[in-house]
Write an enzyme that holds these catalytic residues in place. Structure first.
Site, short mmCIF file in Angstrom:
data_model
loop_
_atom_site.label_atom_id
_atom_site.label_comp_id
_atom_site.label_asym_id
_atom_site.label_seq_id
_atom_site.Cartn_x
_atom_site.Cartn_y
_atom_site.Cartn_z
N ASP A 115 -40.11 13.07 15.65
CA ASP A 115 -40.10 13.60 14.29
C ASP A 115 -41.25 13.04 13.46
OD1 ASP A 115 -39.35 14.09 11.49
OD2 ASP A 115 -37.42 14.69 12.32
N SER A 160 -41.00 18.09 10.17
CA SER A 160 -39.60 18.18 10.57
C SER A 160 -38.98 19.48 10.08
CB SER A 160 -38.85 16.94 10.06
OG SER A 160 -37.58 16.84 10.65
#
Length: 457
Positions: free
Chosen positions: A199, A62
């Protein structure tokens, strides 16, 4: 081989940098990296040394993938910090309307993030070995198969040919597509197949340290780096661990949106907990912290009595008393606000916290000489294998009545034998037996044992 291939495959100690996810809290990571860069520059007496020069593999999830990619491309920490200082309000400055949030699951418009990543990463592809200076791993999650995907740039990887032409900005964007914040990204992954990526923090790899260790050492991956506390070093940097104290009554009246906004924090907290447990059991770690009040810091625990690597973990705790120890006075409400992943107004404060925590926790002795680039064990090591490609001028010597051949090697080297790999120091001798077998002889033993051989010419 390309310089990157040589770096990834040469023998000798390896260094890994692991960067957590956490939204705008990534700026806190940069506070730690700033001090790390300074320590390493002083250690190597090189004011221009970059983290991509020191680390052989840099990976992140991320927001950590954004930083990891910038570092792997050769960006200094100061440049990434400047980038992050303006990134938060572009991405999290304007929310979608409530109806779209409820029906599409998209809290923010993805276009500013796309544009920002394109502006910085340009048209660089995952497999651009002339532009990506070191090993790179971007951890994401494939939603349609529920599988965690570590995209990496090792040219011998099983899926490298299918992934090498994916633009880096898209892979990073996939890793940063946090559910309820942004829509998933559809990627063409080759063989006429597409995947839906979200993510990487929605997995056990929001703290990607264990994933990077597996990538570096498992036989199914291409790195095959050697384990050992003097062979493998990992530095893991977090974005802050939560220390929220709730009572049962706080959960009586939570609605759907309240639960949805809280879930990422639950995932990341659990992922970090189990990664820390495993990594501290596997490693010799001067930064080992107390996991909980029952199992402690695990310093007396190991896997089969051995440690697999050297490990450093740097993080902060979102807790009033912890922050007060650094001279910071926050209310409980302010601390809770600081731990938010999308509050861009916290960026400057989080950066200051990261720098203060780095000064407190990161020590020069955490980076010992045995992993220095200047140390003989940290330099490229030649490996000799019987009847393979070396061209050296051996001379005849004898040990008592037995004649063998020898050549002195003035750099670190290794020899593959039937029993395993023998290591030689600069000045030791590479020996060749009567049947062509190779082995290492220590210089002092050689001087005591061998003498020149008269061939009769």
């Amino acid at each position: 081989m390309t310089p990157l291939q040589q770096r990834l495959t040469r023998p000798g100690p390896k260094r890994i940098l692991s960067l957590d996810g956490g939204g705008v809290r990534g700026i806190l990571t940069l506070g730690f990296l700033e001090r790390m860069e300074m320590i390493l520059r002083e250690q190597h007496d090189n004011p221009d040394l970059l983290l991509c020069d020191y680390f052989d593999l840099i990976g992140g999830t991320s927001t950590g993938s954004i930083i990891a990619t910038g570092l792997a491309l050769g960006m200094p920490v100061s440049e990434l910090t400047d980038y992050y200082m303006t990134l938060g309000d572009k991405i999290f400055g304007k929310k979608k309307n409530l109806l779209r949030y409820l029906t599409k699951g998209e809290k923010y418009d993805i276009k500013p993030l796309n544009k920002s990543l394109k502006d910085v990463l340009g048209d660089v592809k995952l497999g651009d070995q002339d532009k990506v200076k070191t090993g790179l791993c971007i951890v994401t999650k494939r939603a349609d198969t529920f599988s965690t995907w570590p995209f990496h740039n090792h040219p011998e990887g099983k899926y490298y040919d299918l992934n090498k032409d994916i633009p880096l900005w898209k892979v990073v964007r996939a890793s940063a597509a946090a559910p309820t914040y942004f829509l998933p990204l559809i990627l063409d992954i080759g063989n006429k197949e597409k995947g839906s990526f979200i993510d990487g923090g929605i997995s056990m790899a929001n703290n990607p340290s264990l994933t990077l260790l597996l990538l570096a050492t498992l036989k199914g991956y291409p790195f095959h780096w050697q384990m050992g506390t003097d062979q493998l070093k990992m530095v893991s940097v977090g974005t802050g661990s939560l220390s929220r104290k709730y009572s049962y009554s706080d959960f009586k009246h939570l609605n759907l949106m309240d639960w949805a906004s809280m879930l990422p924090d639950h995932f990341m907290t659990d992922a970090n907990y189990y990664n820390q447990v495993i990594m501290q059991i596997l490693s010799d770690s001067p930064t080992a912290t107390e996991i909980d009040s029952e199992i402690g810091d695990l310093k007396l625990d190991s896997l089969n009595g051995k440690h697999a690597l050297s490990y450093l973990r740097y993080d902060v705790l979102y807790d009033r008393s912890y922050l007060a120890e650094m001279g910071l006075d926050f209310s409980e409400k302010e601390v809770k606000n600081l731990s938010s992943m999308d509050n861009y107004r916290n960026i400057s404060t989080l950066y200051d916290i990261g720098r203060l925590a780095a000064e407190r926790h990161m020590k020069t002795e955490h980076f010992p000489d045995r992993f220095s680039l200047n140390h003989p064990s940290g330099q490229p090591v030649k490996r000799f294998t019987q009847n393979k490609g070396w061209n050296l001028d051996f001379e005849m010597v004898k040990k008592k009545p037995l004649a063998v051949e020898a050549v002195q090697i003035n750099e670190p080297f290794e020899v593959e034998t039937i029993e395993g790999v023998m290591k030689g120091k600069p000045g030791d001798y590479l020996m060749k037996g009567v049947r062509g077998e190779l082995y290492v002889c220590d210089r002092s033993i050689y001087d005591e044992t061998y003498e020149g051989y008269d061939t009769g010419d």
